[in-house]
Design an enzyme around this catalytic site. Structure first.
Site, PDB file in Angstrom:
ATOM      1  N   ASP A 112       5.550  -5.155 -31.181  1.00 22.77           N
ATOM      2  CA  ASP A 112       5.353  -5.672 -29.827  1.00 22.77           C
ATOM      3  C   ASP A 112       5.950  -7.078 -29.760  1.00 22.77           C
ATOM      4  O   ASP A 112       5.305  -8.062 -30.128  1.00 22.77           O
ATOM      5  CB  ASP A 112       3.861  -5.688 -29.463  1.00 22.77           C
ATOM      6  CG  ASP A 112       3.661  -6.120 -28.012  1.00 22.77           C
ATOM      7  OD1 ASP A 112       4.603  -6.693 -27.425  1.00 22.77           O
ATOM      8  OD2 ASP A 112       2.558  -5.896 -27.471  1.00 22.77           O
ATOM      9  N   ILE A 127      -0.448 -16.572 -26.673  1.00 19.30           N
ATOM     10  CA  ILE A 127      -1.765 -15.959 -26.894  1.00 19.30           C
ATOM     11  C   ILE A 127      -1.624 -14.749 -27.826  1.00 19.30           C
ATOM     12  O   ILE A 127      -0.535 -14.231 -28.042  1.00 19.30           O
ATOM     13  CB  ILE A 127      -2.436 -15.538 -25.562  1.00 19.30           C
ATOM     14  CG1 ILE A 127      -1.585 -14.490 -24.815  1.00 19.30           C
ATOM     15  CG2 ILE A 127      -2.694 -16.750 -24.690  1.00 19.30           C
ATOM     16  CD1 ILE A 127      -2.287 -13.881 -23.599  1.00 19.30           C
ATOM     17  N   GLY A 135      -3.477  -8.400 -27.153  1.00 21.67           N
ATOM     18  CA  GLY A 135      -4.794  -7.780 -26.959  1.00 21.67           C
ATOM     19  C   GLY A 135      -5.075  -6.757 -28.050  1.00 21.67           C
ATOM     20  O   GLY A 135      -6.197  -6.671 -28.579  1.00 21.67           O
ATOM     21  N   HIS A 176       3.607 -13.876 -26.694  1.00 20.97           N
ATOM     22  CA  HIS A 176       2.824 -14.089 -27.916  1.00 20.97           C
ATOM     23  C   HIS A 176       3.526 -14.982 -28.938  1.00 20.97           C
ATOM     24  O   HIS A 176       3.015 -15.201 -30.025  1.00 20.97           O
ATOM     25  CB  HIS A 176       2.504 -12.727 -28.554  1.00 20.97           C
ATOM     26  CG  HIS A 176       1.936 -11.750 -27.575  1.00 20.97           C
ATOM     27  ND1 HIS A 176       0.693 -11.917 -27.006  1.00 20.97           N
ATOM     28  CD2 HIS A 176       2.452 -10.619 -27.022  1.00 20.97           C
ATOM     29  CE1 HIS A 176       0.469 -10.918 -26.167  1.00 20.97           C
ATOM     30  NE2 HIS A 176       1.518 -10.126 -26.151  1.00 20.97           N
TER      31      HIS A 176
HETATM   32  C1  LIG Z   1       0.038  -4.055 -22.037  1.00 20.96           C
HETATM   33  C2  LIG Z   1       1.014  -4.378 -23.130  1.00 20.96           C
HETATM   34  C3  LIG Z   1       1.432  -5.846 -23.191  1.00 20.96           C
HETATM   35  C4  LIG Z   1       0.390  -6.625 -23.853  1.00 20.96           C
HETATM   36  C5  LIG Z   1      -0.017  -7.823 -23.349  1.00 20.96           C
HETATM   37  C6  LIG Z   1      -1.122  -8.519 -23.956  1.00 20.96           C
HETATM   38  O1  LIG Z   1      -1.554  -8.242 -25.053  1.00 20.96           O
HETATM   39  S1  LIG Z   1      -1.893  -9.752 -23.012  1.00 20.96           S
HETATM   40  C7  LIG Z   1      -3.220 -10.357 -24.019  1.00 20.96           C
HETATM   41  C8  LIG Z   1      -4.442  -9.517 -23.933  1.00 20.96           C
HETATM   42  N1  LIG Z   1      -5.064  -9.501 -22.609  1.00 20.96           N
HETATM   43  C9  LIG Z   1      -5.711 -10.576 -22.115  1.00 20.96           C
HETATM   44  O2  LIG Z   1      -5.741 -11.640 -22.737  1.00 20.96           O
HETATM   45  C10 LIG Z   1      -6.406 -10.395 -20.796  1.00 20.96           C
HETATM   46  C11 LIG Z   1      -7.794 -10.984 -20.838  1.00 20.96           C
HETATM   47  N2  LIG Z   1      -8.503 -10.765 -19.570  1.00 20.96           N
HETATM   48  C12 LIG Z   1      -8.351 -11.588 -18.519  1.00 20.96           C
HETATM   49  O3  LIG Z   1      -7.668 -12.600 -18.583  1.00 20.96           O
HETATM   50  C13 LIG Z   1      -9.092 -11.220 -17.249  1.00 20.96           C
HETATM   51  O4  LIG Z   1     -10.130 -10.345 -17.542  1.00 20.96           O
HETATM   52  C14 LIG Z   1      -8.163 -10.534 -16.185  1.00 20.96           C
HETATM   53  C15 LIG Z   1      -7.083 -11.567 -15.738  1.00 20.96           C
HETATM   54  C16 LIG Z   1      -7.493  -9.296 -16.770  1.00 20.96           C
HETATM   55  C17 LIG Z   1      -9.015 -10.116 -14.994  1.00 20.96           C
HETATM   56  O5  LIG Z   1      -9.796 -11.194 -14.588  1.00 20.96           O
HETATM   57  P1  LIG Z   1     -10.073 -11.483 -13.061  1.00 20.96           P
HETATM   58  O6  LIG Z   1     -11.036 -12.607 -12.985  1.00 20.96           O
HETATM   59  O7  LIG Z   1      -8.764 -11.621 -12.343  1.00 20.96           O
HETATM   60  O8  LIG Z   1     -10.727 -10.110 -12.621  1.00 20.96           O
HETATM   61  P2  LIG Z   1     -12.081  -9.876 -11.802  1.00 20.96           P
HETATM   62  O9  LIG Z   1     -13.251 -10.004 -12.728  1.00 20.96           O
HETATM   63  O10 LIG Z   1     -12.069 -10.708 -10.562  1.00 20.96           O
HETATM   64  O11 LIG Z   1     -11.944  -8.352 -11.404  1.00 20.96           O
HETATM   65  C18 LIG Z   1     -10.962  -7.889 -10.491  1.00 20.96           C
HETATM   66  C19 LIG Z   1     -10.927  -6.380 -10.561  1.00 20.96           C
HETATM   67  O12 LIG Z   1     -10.233  -5.973 -11.755  1.00 20.96           O
HETATM   68  C20 LIG Z   1     -11.096  -5.239 -12.608  1.00 20.96           C
HETATM   69  N3  LIG Z   1     -10.905  -5.786 -13.958  1.00 20.96           N
HETATM   70  C21 LIG Z   1     -11.316  -6.977 -14.422  1.00 20.96           C
HETATM   71  N4  LIG Z   1     -10.909  -7.151 -15.692  1.00 20.96           N
HETATM   72  C22 LIG Z   1     -10.237  -6.034 -16.027  1.00 20.96           C
HETATM   73  C23 LIG Z   1      -9.602  -5.629 -17.203  1.00 20.96           C
HETATM   74  N5  LIG Z   1      -9.567  -6.403 -18.304  1.00 20.96           N
HETATM   75  N6  LIG Z   1      -9.018  -4.417 -17.222  1.00 20.96           N
HETATM   76  C24 LIG Z   1      -9.050  -3.621 -16.142  1.00 20.96           C
HETATM   77  N7  LIG Z   1      -9.655  -3.968 -14.976  1.00 20.96           N
HETATM   78  C25 LIG Z   1     -10.228  -5.167 -14.933  1.00 20.96           C
HETATM   79  C26 LIG Z   1     -12.513  -5.486 -12.137  1.00 20.96           C
HETATM   80  O13 LIG Z   1     -13.337  -4.386 -12.406  1.00 20.96           O
HETATM   81  C27 LIG Z   1     -12.294  -5.721 -10.661  1.00 20.96           C
HETATM   82  O14 LIG Z   1     -12.219  -4.479  -9.963  1.00 20.96           O
HETATM   83  P3  LIG Z   1     -13.390  -4.053  -8.944  1.00 20.96           P
HETATM   84  O15 LIG Z   1     -14.666  -4.052  -9.767  1.00 20.96           O
HETATM   85  O16 LIG Z   1     -13.352  -5.125  -7.915  1.00 20.96           O
HETATM   86  O17 LIG Z   1     -12.996  -2.697  -8.444  1.00 20.96           O
END
Ligand SMILES: CCC/C=C/C(=O)SCCNC(=O)CCNC(=O)[C@H](O)C(C)(C)COP(=O)([O-])OP(=O)([O-])OC[C@H]1O[C@@H](n2cnc3c(N)ncnc32)[C@H](O)[C@@H]1OP(=O)([O-])[O-]
Length: 309
Positions: free
Chosen positions: A208, A228, A231, A213
């Site tokens: 990846d 970062i 995930g 990252h």
């Molecule tokens: C992919 C391959 C590439 C890899 C990249 C990486 O590794 S990156 C590194 C690894 N990844 C990270 O570091 C990411 C870490 N996570 C974050 O930074 C935050 O959780 C966020 C930005 C994903 C969402 O935060 P926020 O405050 O903007 O969200 P909110 O609480 O206001 O909810 C809004 C709506 O979304 C829903 N929902 C919420 N969370 C998730 C979720 N995780 N998942 C799915 N859905 C989620 C929640 O249910 C709600 O829906 P509802 O109920 O209204 O229908």
């Protein structure tokens, strides 16, 4: 926020993702295990040496179930996902969730054929959420080995729904949804582990190469003070902790894995994984010790419990 005229649901839902292949050797499995911290605390760890070395006449290295999440990496070679019918900024994409089902212990090397499809797509207003399902077959036997469902959170790409009801589509059973309630009781097991400042640089060697990252400038554009952790690296740490503390080091006891990424992790931070046992289900959450914040939560279903528990 995406403009509704830019979203074409028909185009998106009818899109066929090409089949991909993934071929790996034992060396890849070992580099992956080191990337998620195996033997990071002790090079003679009795539960983990089998993941990186043939100890005691063991014929093959054991493979962590989370390794299977790499099988569909070719889908996003540079961190962007093909979503015809939607305009979005790939630099704002975050990994939201991962769901994994393992049907057979993963071999230490192999050639895999992946069938990929869109399993869900949702308008969350400030974000769009895409769920990509990959069914992975062993090429030689044709047997289904595992299924991975990856949820990507596309910041800024929501708000495209044309009707008052936000657009929402999913084609899988509700009981596979990863939301878990963390028990109020004391955890059954707690495991503390340090990630290294170089953790993401090591983990990326598993395939990846998203610069989020590794590249400070790209991380800044995405809203982070520095690169970062992937995930899936955090998930790998947490599931490895569960295998160590509850499965007595046997990765083949894991049947399914579910995780939601709640907050980013910076390489070098300490992860504390808390585990609760509910029959053969382990409910878990991982916290970053330095910031006292929960970064991941979910469950792991086991085939059976270790007799010595
Ligand atoms: C992919 C391959 C590439 C890899 C990249 C990486 O590794 S990156 C590194 C690894 N990844 C990270 O570091 C990411 C870490 N996570 C974050 O930074 C935050 O959780 C966020 C930005 C994903 C969402 O935060 P926020 O405050 O903007 O969200 P909110 O609480 O206001 O909810 C809004 C709506 O979304 C829903 N929902 C919420 N969370 C998730 C979720 N995780 N998942 C799915 N859905 C989620 C929640 O249910 C709600 O829906 P509802 O109920 O209204 O229908």
């Amino acid at each position: 926020m995406a403009n509704s005229s830019e979203f074409n649901a028909e185009l998106l839902l009818s899109h066929k993702y090409p089949e991909t292949t993934f071929t790996y050797t034992e060396r890849d499995a070992v580099i992956y295990s080191l990337g998620v911290g195996a033997c990071g605390r002790s090079a003679v760890d009795v539960d983990e040496l089998k993941l990186v070395y043939h100890e005691n006449g063991q014929q093959f290295v054991k493979v962590l179930p989370t390794f299977s999440a790499l099988f569909s990496l070719k889908l996003m070679p540079t961190g962007a996902l093909e979503l015809p019918g939607l305009e979005y900024d790939p630099r704002l994409l975050l990994h939201g969730q991962q769901y994994i089902e393992i049907y057979k212990p993963l071999p230490s090397n192999g050639s895999i054929r992946n069938e990929v499809s869109l399993a869900g797509f949702h308008d969350k207003g400030k974000a769009a959420i895409a769920e990509i399902e990959t069914r992975s077959y062993e090429k030689e036997s044709g047997e289904l080995l595992c299924m991975n469902r990856m949820t990507v959170f596309l910041r800024g790409a929501g708000g495209f729904s044309k009707s008052s009801q936000p657009f929402s589509y999913s084609n899988y059973p509700k009981n596979q949804v990863p939301a878990v309630k963390i028990p109020k009781t004391q955890p059954f097991k707690v495991f503390e582990d340090s990630t290294q400042p170089s953790q993401a640089l090591l983990y990326r060697l598993s395939g990846d190469y998203n610069p989020l990252h590794s590249d400070p400038m790209v991380a800044k554009v995405a809203g982070f003070s520095r690169p970062i952790l992937h995930g899936l690296c955090t998930l790998g740490f947490a599931v490895r902790a569960i295998i160590k503390c509850i499965c007595r080091g046997d990765p083949d006891m894991v049947k399914s894995i579910s995780g939601r990424f709640l907050l980013h992790v910076y390489p070098g931070e300490t992860l504390i994984t808390e585990m609760w046992l509910d029959s053969t289900r382990v409910i878990y959450q991982a916290k970053v010790k330095e910031r006292n914040r929960t970064v991941l939560s979910g469950f792991v279903d086991l085939n059976r419990l270790a007799s010595s528990l």
